[in-house]
Design a protein around this motif. Structure first.
Motif, PDB file in Angstrom:
ATOM      1  N   VAL A 182     -75.431 -63.878  15.002  1.00  0.00           N
ATOM      2  CA  VAL A 182     -75.059 -63.952  13.581  1.00  0.00           C
ATOM      3  C   VAL A 182     -73.975 -64.993  13.333  1.00  0.00           C
ATOM      4  O   VAL A 182     -73.943 -65.626  12.273  1.00  0.00           O
ATOM      5  CB  VAL A 182     -74.605 -62.578  13.041  1.00  0.00           C
ATOM      6  CG1 VAL A 182     -75.751 -61.590  12.986  1.00  0.00           C
ATOM      7  CG2 VAL A 182     -73.443 -62.018  13.843  1.00  0.00           C
ATOM      8  N   ALA A 183     -73.071 -65.164  14.303  1.00  0.00           N
ATOM      9  CA  ALA A 183     -71.977 -66.115  14.129  1.00  0.00           C
ATOM     10  C   ALA A 183     -72.499 -67.544  14.010  1.00  0.00           C
ATOM     11  O   ALA A 183     -72.150 -68.283  13.082  1.00  0.00           O
ATOM     12  CB  ALA A 183     -70.989 -65.998  15.284  1.00  0.00           C
ATOM     13  N   LEU A 184     -73.361 -67.939  14.942  1.00  0.00           N
ATOM     14  CA  LEU A 184     -73.889 -69.304  14.897  1.00  0.00           C
ATOM     15  C   LEU A 184     -74.859 -69.499  13.744  1.00  0.00           C
ATOM     16  O   LEU A 184     -74.945 -70.593  13.178  1.00  0.00           O
ATOM     17  CB  LEU A 184     -74.572 -69.648  16.228  1.00  0.00           C
ATOM     18  CG  LEU A 184     -73.671 -69.672  17.455  1.00  0.00           C
ATOM     19  CD1 LEU A 184     -74.420 -70.235  18.655  1.00  0.00           C
ATOM     20  CD2 LEU A 184     -72.397 -70.464  17.215  1.00  0.00           C
ATOM     21  N   HIS A 185     -75.575 -68.456  13.361  1.00  0.00           N
ATOM     22  CA  HIS A 185     -76.469 -68.571  12.204  1.00  0.00           C
ATOM     23  C   HIS A 185     -75.665 -68.808  10.928  1.00  0.00           C
ATOM     24  O   HIS A 185     -76.027 -69.647  10.095  1.00  0.00           O
ATOM     25  CB  HIS A 185     -77.317 -67.308  12.064  1.00  0.00           C
ATOM     26  CG  HIS A 185     -78.298 -67.129  13.169  1.00  0.00           C
ATOM     27  ND1 HIS A 185     -79.190 -66.075  13.233  1.00  0.00           N
ATOM     28  CD2 HIS A 185     -78.539 -67.869  14.284  1.00  0.00           C
ATOM     29  CE1 HIS A 185     -79.929 -66.183  14.312  1.00  0.00           C
ATOM     30  NE2 HIS A 185     -79.543 -67.258  14.982  1.00  0.00           N
ATOM     31  N   ALA A 186     -74.566 -68.066  10.762  1.00  0.00           N
ATOM     32  CA  ALA A 186     -73.737 -68.246   9.572  1.00  0.00           C
ATOM     33  C   ALA A 186     -73.108 -69.639   9.546  1.00  0.00           C
ATOM     34  O   ALA A 186     -73.050 -70.285   8.500  1.00  0.00           O
ATOM     35  CB  ALA A 186     -72.659 -67.167   9.527  1.00  0.00           C
ATOM     36  N   LEU A 187     -72.630 -70.112  10.694  1.00  0.00           N
ATOM     37  CA  LEU A 187     -72.036 -71.449  10.759  1.00  0.00           C
ATOM     38  C   LEU A 187     -73.070 -72.530  10.478  1.00  0.00           C
ATOM     39  O   LEU A 187     -72.777 -73.524   9.794  1.00  0.00           O
ATOM     40  CB  LEU A 187     -71.409 -71.678  12.134  1.00  0.00           C
ATOM     41  CG  LEU A 187     -70.097 -70.943  12.401  1.00  0.00           C
ATOM     42  CD1 LEU A 187     -69.764 -70.975  13.889  1.00  0.00           C
ATOM     43  CD2 LEU A 187     -68.961 -71.539  11.580  1.00  0.00           C
ATOM     44  N   THR A 188     -74.280 -72.348  10.993  1.00  0.00           N
ATOM     45  CA  THR A 188     -75.348 -73.315  10.728  1.00  0.00           C
ATOM     46  C   THR A 188     -75.628 -73.396   9.235  1.00  0.00           C
ATOM     47  O   THR A 188     -75.747 -74.490   8.665  1.00  0.00           O
ATOM     48  CB  THR A 188     -76.630 -72.921  11.484  1.00  0.00           C
ATOM     49  OG1 THR A 188     -76.359 -72.905  12.887  1.00  0.00           O
ATOM     50  CG2 THR A 188     -77.760 -73.902  11.202  1.00  0.00           C
ATOM     51  N   ASP A 189     -75.726 -72.238   8.573  1.00  0.00           N
ATOM     52  CA  ASP A 189     -75.969 -72.232   7.127  1.00  0.00           C
ATOM     53  C   ASP A 189     -74.806 -72.840   6.359  1.00  0.00           C
ATOM     54  O   ASP A 189     -75.008 -73.496   5.328  1.00  0.00           O
ATOM     55  CB  ASP A 189     -76.227 -70.804   6.650  1.00  0.00           C
ATOM     56  CG  ASP A 189     -77.709 -70.447   6.681  1.00  0.00           C
ATOM     57  OD1 ASP A 189     -78.527 -71.352   6.934  1.00  0.00           O
ATOM     58  OD2 ASP A 189     -78.041 -69.277   6.441  1.00  0.00           O
ATOM     59  N   ALA A 190     -73.587 -72.642   6.839  1.00  0.00           N
ATOM     60  CA  ALA A 190     -72.432 -73.229   6.155  1.00  0.00           C
ATOM     61  C   ALA A 190     -72.501 -74.755   6.193  1.00  0.00           C
ATOM     62  O   ALA A 190     -72.253 -75.429   5.183  1.00  0.00           O
ATOM     63  CB  ALA A 190     -71.142 -72.734   6.795  1.00  0.00           C
ATOM     64  N   LEU A 191     -72.848 -75.324   7.352  1.00  0.00           N
ATOM     65  CA  LEU A 191     -72.969 -76.781   7.448  1.00  0.00           C
ATOM     66  C   LEU A 191     -74.131 -77.303   6.611  1.00  0.00           C
ATOM     67  O   LEU A 191     -73.999 -78.295   5.886  1.00  0.00           O
ATOM     68  CB  LEU A 191     -73.155 -77.196   8.905  1.00  0.00           C
ATOM     69  CG  LEU A 191     -71.911 -77.171   9.790  1.00  0.00           C
ATOM     70  CD1 LEU A 191     -72.284 -77.473  11.240  1.00  0.00           C
ATOM     71  CD2 LEU A 191     -70.870 -78.166   9.297  1.00  0.00           C
ATOM     72  N   LEU A 192     -75.281 -76.632   6.695  1.00  0.00           N
ATOM     73  CA  LEU A 192     -76.434 -77.067   5.893  1.00  0.00           C
ATOM     74  C   LEU A 192     -76.147 -76.932   4.410  1.00  0.00           C
ATOM     75  O   LEU A 192     -76.599 -77.749   3.599  1.00  0.00           O
ATOM     76  CB  LEU A 192     -77.664 -76.251   6.285  1.00  0.00           C
ATOM     77  CG  LEU A 192     -78.214 -76.496   7.696  1.00  0.00           C
ATOM     78  CD1 LEU A 192     -79.327 -75.506   8.020  1.00  0.00           C
ATOM     79  CD2 LEU A 192     -78.716 -77.927   7.848  1.00  0.00           C
ATOM     80  N   GLY A 193     -75.370 -75.908   4.041  1.00  0.00           N
ATOM     81  CA  GLY A 193     -74.995 -75.757   2.644  1.00  0.00           C
ATOM     82  C   GLY A 193     -74.102 -76.893   2.165  1.00  0.00           C
ATOM     83  O   GLY A 193     -74.269 -77.409   1.054  1.00  0.00           O
ATOM     84  N   ALA A 194     -73.138 -77.289   3.005  1.00  0.00           N
ATOM     85  CA  ALA A 194     -72.267 -78.404   2.627  1.00  0.00           C
ATOM     86  C   ALA A 194     -73.049 -79.696   2.501  1.00  0.00           C
ATOM     87  O   ALA A 194     -72.676 -80.579   1.715  1.00  0.00           O
ATOM     88  CB  ALA A 194     -71.152 -78.557   3.664  1.00  0.00           C
ATOM     89  N   LEU A 195     -74.136 -79.808   3.247  1.00  0.00           N
ATOM     90  CA  LEU A 195     -75.004 -80.989   3.166  1.00  0.00           C
ATOM     91  C   LEU A 195     -76.018 -80.891   2.038  1.00  0.00           C
ATOM     92  O   LEU A 195     -76.689 -81.882   1.724  1.00  0.00           O
ATOM     93  CB  LEU A 195     -75.760 -81.171   4.483  1.00  0.00           C
ATOM     94  CG  LEU A 195     -74.953 -81.583   5.712  1.00  0.00           C
ATOM     95  CD1 LEU A 195     -75.795 -81.413   6.964  1.00  0.00           C
ATOM     96  CD2 LEU A 195     -74.457 -83.008   5.592  1.00  0.00           C
ATOM     97  N   ALA A 196     -76.160 -79.690   1.457  1.00  0.00           N
ATOM     98  CA  ALA A 196     -77.207 -79.420   0.466  1.00  0.00           C
ATOM     99  C   ALA A 196     -78.590 -79.700   1.057  1.00  0.00           C
ATOM    100  O   ALA A 196     -79.451 -80.298   0.429  1.00  0.00           O
ATOM    101  CB  ALA A 196     -76.993 -80.223  -0.816  1.00  0.00           C
ATOM    102  N   GLU A 197     -78.789 -79.236   2.290  1.00  0.00           N
ATOM    103  CA  GLU A 197     -80.047 -79.457   3.000  1.00  0.00           C
ATOM    104  C   GLU A 197     -80.721 -78.132   3.372  1.00  0.00           C
ATOM    105  O   GLU A 197     -81.193 -77.948   4.484  1.00  0.00           O
ATOM    106  CB  GLU A 197     -79.818 -80.309   4.250  1.00  0.00           C
ATOM    107  CG  GLU A 197     -79.428 -81.744   3.942  1.00  0.00           C
ATOM    108  CD  GLU A 197     -79.491 -82.643   5.164  1.00  0.00           C
ATOM    109  OE1 GLU A 197     -80.026 -82.203   6.208  1.00  0.00           O
ATOM    110  OE2 GLU A 197     -78.989 -83.780   5.087  1.00  0.00           O
ATOM    111  N   GLY A 198     -80.754 -77.201   2.421  1.00  0.00           N
ATOM    112  CA  GLY A 198     -81.448 -75.954   2.659  1.00  0.00           C
ATOM    113  C   GLY A 198     -80.650 -75.010   3.516  1.00  0.00           C
ATOM    114  O   GLY A 198     -79.412 -75.025   3.536  1.00  0.00           O
ATOM    115  N   ASP A 199     -81.372 -74.158   4.260  1.00  0.00           N
ATOM    116  CA  ASP A 199     -80.707 -73.191   5.122  1.00  0.00           C
ATOM    117  C   ASP A 199     -81.417 -73.142   6.471  1.00  0.00           C
ATOM    118  O   ASP A 199     -82.346 -73.909   6.728  1.00  0.00           O
ATOM    119  CB  ASP A 199     -80.661 -71.807   4.466  1.00  0.00           C
ATOM    120  CG  ASP A 199     -82.056 -71.273   4.109  1.00  0.00           C
ATOM    121  OD1 ASP A 199     -83.053 -71.741   4.702  1.00  0.00           O
ATOM    122  OD2 ASP A 199     -82.141 -70.394   3.244  1.00  0.00           O
TER     123      ASP A 199
END
Length: 393
Positions: free
Chosen positions: A272-289
Motif C-alpha cells: 500500500v505504501a508504494l502504491h500510494a506514492l506511485t499515485d501521488a507522483l502520477l497525480g502530480a504529473l496529471a498522468e492518471g493513476d
C-alpha cells in the motif's frame, strides 16, 4: 548462484561535451556514476560490484563514489582503449578475485537504470542460461544503406529491437568469449551480446525500459538534468491505497518484507505504501493513476514487486525534465509495527525513486481501533509527492 555487477565507466564520452568524462558530470547534484551504482548497491542478490575506470581517473572516481561504504564495492579496475578491452579487464579482475556465477555488465552512461530492470536481468539469466539482454521494440523505420549512401534495404521493424544494459551472462562463458576474441585480434564488438553471438552462444531477450536512457550527446544531459530553477513550477500530488488482510505470513510495506500473521489481498504484492506514492507522483504529473499504467486485469502484474511501479512514476518525472523534491508517506494500521522498519523503508523508497533518503518521510499511526483498520481488517497508506516540472508556455 552468485551475481556480480560490472559497471563500465572507462570511456571519455567526447560526444557528450563538457570538461571531462560524462560519467563524472552532475545530474541533480550527483555524479552520473553515483546514480548508476545506487540501484545495484540496493540489490541484495548482488554479491560483488566492480567498476572499470579510465586511466588517470582515480581522483575523479574517489570524488564521485568515495562516500559509498559497502563492502561489495571492490577497488576500481583500470580499463583499456575500447569498451571491449575495458569489459575484458574487468572480467579478469573478477576472475582473479575468485568470482564464479552470473555477471551483469552495465554502462555507467545509463544512470537511470531501475531496480526493477536489474531484478529482471537477474531473473532472466537464471531462466535462460547463458546470456540475456534487455530489448525494446523499434518504433522508427530502419533503413540499411550501401557505400554510396543509397537505401539498400528496409528490414521489417517487427523483428527489430534496440538493446540496453544491464546485460546478463554466465561469467565463465563471457570471460571465455572475451579471451577468444582478444586472442583472435577482434575488437569491434559494440556490446557483449554481439561478442557472445560470435562465440556461438544463444542470447535471449527480456523487456527493457524506455526510461533507461544512455547519455551520449549534450542534449541528453539537458533532457536528463533539471532546467534552471526559474523555469520550474512546483506541483503537488496525493495518493491513497488500501488492502484487506487475508491468510498469509507477511506484508510488503515500502519495499520491505515484514513478517505478520496475515497477508494482503492484492493482484501485485499489495504494497500500500508504494502504491500510494506511485499515485501521488502520477497525480502530480496529471498522468492518471496506478491502474491506468498497471491494470490488475493484465496478468503480467500478478504478484509484481511494487517498487517497479514507483520507479516507473519517478522516471516519468525525469523524462519530462522535472525533479522529485520530497515524498511524504503515512501508513495507517494497528499492526504490524512500522517503527522498527522505518529506516529500511525510507532507504528502499529512496532507491526506487532515485532520490536521497533525506527526501523521504515516513509516519505511522493507528485509527484508534475505529473503522476497518481499527478492526484489523486491513491497512492503508496516504502519500504526498512534491515535484518540479518545466513551466509550460
Amino acid at each position: 548462484m552468485p551475481v556480480a555487477a560490472l559497471i563500465v565507466a572507462a570511456g571519455r564520452g567526447l560526444r557528450a561535451g563538457g570538461d571531462g568524462p560524462k560519467q563524472y558530470r552532475l545530474i541533480g547534484g550527483r555524479p552520473v556514476l553515483d546514480h548508476a551504482l545506487a540501484p545495484f548497491l540496493a540489490q541484495p542478490a548482488i554479491s560483488l560490484i566492480a567498476v572499470v575506470i579510465g586511466a588517470g581517473d582515480e581522483t575523479r572516481y574517489d570524488g564521485a563514489v568515495g562516500h559509498i561504504a559497502d563492502a561489495r564495492l571492490s577497488s576500481p579496475t583500470p580499463g583499456g582503449e575500447t569498451r571491449q578491452d575495458s569489459v575484458r579487464l574487468g572480467l579478469e579482475a573478477l576472475a582473479e578475485a575468485g568470482f564464479d556465477g552470473s555477471v551483469l555488465v552495465h554502462d555507467a552512461a545509463r544512470p537511470f537504470v531501475s531496480a526493477a530492470l536489474i531484478g529482471a536481468a537477474i531473473e532472466a539469466i537464471g531462466a535462460n542460461g547463458i546470456a540475456a539482454i534487455p530489448a525494446l521494440p523499434v518504433t522508427d523505420t530502419i533503413k540499411r544503406i550501401d557505400v554510396a549512401g543509397q537505401i539498400a534495404e528496409t528490414p521489417p521493424r517487427d523483428r527489430l529491437v534496440s538493446v540496453q544494459t544491464p546485460q546478463a551472462f554466465r561469467f565463465e562463458a563471457l570471460l571465455a568469449a572475451h579471451r577468444a576474441a582478444f586472442s583472435a585480434g577482434l575488437d569491434g564488438f559494440t556490446d557483449d551480446a554481439a561478442l557472445m553471438e560470435w562465440a556461438g552462444h544463444p542470447v535471449a531477450t527480456f523487456p527493457g525500459e524506455p526510461a533507461n536512457l544512455k547519455l551520449t550527446h549534450p542534449e541528453d544531459f539537458i533532457r536528463a538534468g533539471a532546467p534552471a530553477a526559474g523555469n520550474l513550477v512546483v506541483r503537488v500530488g496525493t495518493g491513497y491505497d488500501v488492502h484487506a488482510f487475508t491468510d498469509g505470513d507477511h506484508v510488503w510495506l515500502g519495499g520491505v518484507r515484514i513478517a505478520h500473521d496475515r497477508g494482503v489481498l492484492a493482484h501485485s504484492d499489495g504494497d500500500v505504501a508504494l502504491h500510494a506514492l506511485t499515485d501521488a507522483l502520477l497525480g502530480a504529473l496529471a498522468e492518471g493513476d496506478i491502474g491506468t499504467h498497471f491494470p490488475p486485469s493484465d496478468p503480467q502484474w500478478k504478484g509484481a514487486a511494487s517498487h517497479r511501479f514507483l520507479s516507473f512514476a519517478a522516471q516519468r518525472v525525469r523524462q519530462r525534465g522535472g525533479r522529485i523534491d520530497f515524498l511524504d508517506l503515512t501508513i495507517v494500521c494497528e499492526a504490524p509495527k512500522v517503527g522498527p522498519h522505518r529506516e529500511a523503508i525510507r532507504q528502499a523508497i529512496a532507491v526506487a525513486a532515485g532520490i536521497r533518503v533525506d527526501q523521504v518521510a515516513i509516519k505511522a499511526t493507528t485509527s484508534e481501533k475505529m473503522g476497518f483498520t481499527g478492526r484489523r481488517e486491513g491497512l492503508a497508506a496516504l502519500a504526498t509527492a512534491t515535484i518540479r516540472l518545466p513551466e509550460q508556455e
